[in-house]
Design a protein around this motif. Structure first.
Motif, mmCIF file in Angstrom:
data_model
loop_
_atom_site.group_PDB
_atom_site.id
_atom_site.type_symbol
_atom_site.label_atom_id
_atom_site.label_comp_id
_atom_site.label_asym_id
_atom_site.label_seq_id
_atom_site.Cartn_x
_atom_site.Cartn_y
_atom_site.Cartn_z
ATOM 1 N N GLY A 12 54.732 -5.042 24.835
ATOM 2 C CA GLY A 12 54.728 -4.910 26.266
ATOM 3 C C GLY A 12 55.325 -4.406 27.031
ATOM 4 O O GLY A 12 56.578 -4.537 26.720
ATOM 5 N N TYR A 13 55.226 -3.349 28.042
ATOM 6 C CA TYR A 13 55.998 -2.711 28.630
ATOM 7 C C TYR A 13 55.857 -2.826 30.277
ATOM 8 O O TYR A 13 56.531 -2.482 31.053
ATOM 9 N N GLY A 14 54.522 -3.503 30.556
ATOM 10 C CA GLY A 14 54.375 -3.806 32.013
ATOM 11 C C GLY A 14 54.058 -5.146 32.138
ATOM 12 O O GLY A 14 54.714 -6.107 31.862
ATOM 13 N N SER A 15 52.767 -5.284 32.828
ATOM 14 C CA SER A 15 52.538 -6.723 33.062
ATOM 15 C C SER A 15 52.286 -7.615 31.925
ATOM 16 O O SER A 15 52.429 -9.017 32.036
ATOM 17 N N LEU A 16 52.011 -7.173 30.737
ATOM 18 C CA LEU A 16 52.096 -7.893 29.726
ATOM 19 C C LEU A 16 53.280 -8.612 29.166
ATOM 20 O O LEU A 16 53.187 -9.745 28.552
ATOM 21 N N MET A 17 54.261 -8.041 29.498
ATOM 22 C CA MET A 17 55.872 -8.780 29.288
ATOM 23 C C MET A 17 55.967 -10.292 29.945
ATOM 24 O O MET A 17 56.528 -10.955 29.356
ATOM 25 N N ILE A 66 62.414 -0.294 26.852
ATOM 26 C CA ILE A 66 62.639 -1.484 26.710
ATOM 27 C C ILE A 66 61.498 -2.333 27.200
ATOM 28 O O ILE A 66 61.070 -2.063 28.379
ATOM 29 N N GLY A 67 61.067 -3.233 26.336
ATOM 30 C CA GLY A 67 59.873 -4.018 26.737
ATOM 31 C C GLY A 67 59.925 -5.441 26.101
ATOM 32 O O GLY A 67 61.112 -5.671 25.796
ATOM 33 N N MET A 68 58.778 -6.258 25.982
ATOM 34 C CA MET A 68 58.872 -7.412 25.079
ATOM 35 C C MET A 68 57.994 -7.349 24.021
ATOM 36 O O MET A 68 57.028 -6.557 24.095
ATOM 37 N N ALA A 69 58.445 -7.821 22.958
ATOM 38 C CA ALA A 69 57.539 -7.821 21.573
ATOM 39 C C ALA A 69 57.203 -9.319 21.491
ATOM 40 O O ALA A 69 58.077 -10.332 21.696
ATOM 41 N N PHE A 70 55.814 -9.679 21.368
ATOM 42 C CA PHE A 70 55.283 -11.098 21.078
ATOM 43 C C PHE A 70 54.768 -11.230 19.408
ATOM 44 O O PHE A 70 54.016 -10.146 18.920
ATOM 45 N N ARG A 71 55.220 -12.064 18.908
ATOM 46 C CA ARG A 71 54.937 -12.277 17.617
ATOM 47 C C ARG A 71 53.627 -13.562 17.806
ATOM 48 O O ARG A 71 53.796 -14.398 18.122
ATOM 49 N N VAL A 72 52.457 -13.175 17.176
ATOM 50 C CA VAL A 72 51.387 -13.816 17.264
ATOM 51 C C VAL A 72 50.920 -14.360 15.985
ATOM 52 O O VAL A 72 51.092 -13.935 15.075
ATOM 53 N N PRO A 73 50.527 -15.843 16.138
ATOM 54 C CA PRO A 73 50.224 -16.535 14.925
ATOM 55 C C PRO A 73 49.029 -15.881 14.147
ATOM 56 O O PRO A 73 48.097 -15.311 14.751
#
Length: 184
Positions: A12-17, A66-73
């Motif tokens: 995510g690089y916008g609101s997903l972060m 630079i953004g956020m990465a999320f590891r999903v189950p």
């Protein structure tokens, strides 16, 4: 460091972060190479109208982001992809891509991301900060005014310790009155 190939990451690089809208097992700051965060999407619904479009973020070619990465189950992968497609592909201005991102701990992982389709009619192109600010200054859509969107995005980025110099320049033009005079 190699990543487990069965892992599923979302970038995510916008609101997903700060508002991912799905459950995740791990969250890390991450960098996508070859793409940059940009106000390059004409917003005809949420932050503007077709007659008076606003601008929202897209992941465009060039630089790094630079953004956020999320590891999903693993068991929730399909549900999360369906959710993201409903959220991000409303007008198909974005293309769904898997790209390698570098996590803050040095691992490089493939991550699902949404990048701008440069051939889409809503693509605004590369704008100077002053041009972007002039567009944002007076645009309003069903989710609110465009100025608040940009300033809120920048505030969230700062809270996360992420600097985006170009977006900061857009915001400076919004707050010092330059954008208003550019509209006149």
């Amino acid at each position: 460091m190699a990543a487990d190939m069965d892992e599923f990451w979302v970038f995510g690089y916008g609101s997903l972060m700060w508002n991912p809208g799905f459950r995740f097992e791990e969250k890390r700051t991450a960098r996508a190479f070859g793409y940059r965060r940009s106000l390059c999407v004409h917003s005809w619904v949420h932050r503007g109208t077709e007659r008076h479009p606003g601008l929202v973020l897209g992941l465009d070619h060039g630089g790094s982001c630079i953004g956020m990465a999320f590891r999903v189950p693993p068991a929730e992968r399909t549900e999360v992809v369906d959710y993201l497609r409903e959220r991000e592909l409303v007008t198909h201005v974005y293309k769904e891509r898997t790209m390698r991102v570098q996590l803050s701990d040095g691992r490089r992982v493939p991550a699902l991301a949404y990048v701008i389709d440069r051939n889409h009619v809503q693509y605004a192109g590369t704008l100077k900060a002053e041009q972007a600010a002039a567009t944002v200054a007076t645009a309003v859509g069903k989710s609110g005014n465009n100025r608040e969107y940009v300033l809120n995005t920048l505030a969230h980025l700062r809270e996360m310790g992420i600097r985006d110099h170009w977006l900061e320049e857009v915001a400076a033009n919004l707050t010092d009155g330059t954008a208003a005079s550019a509209q006149a």
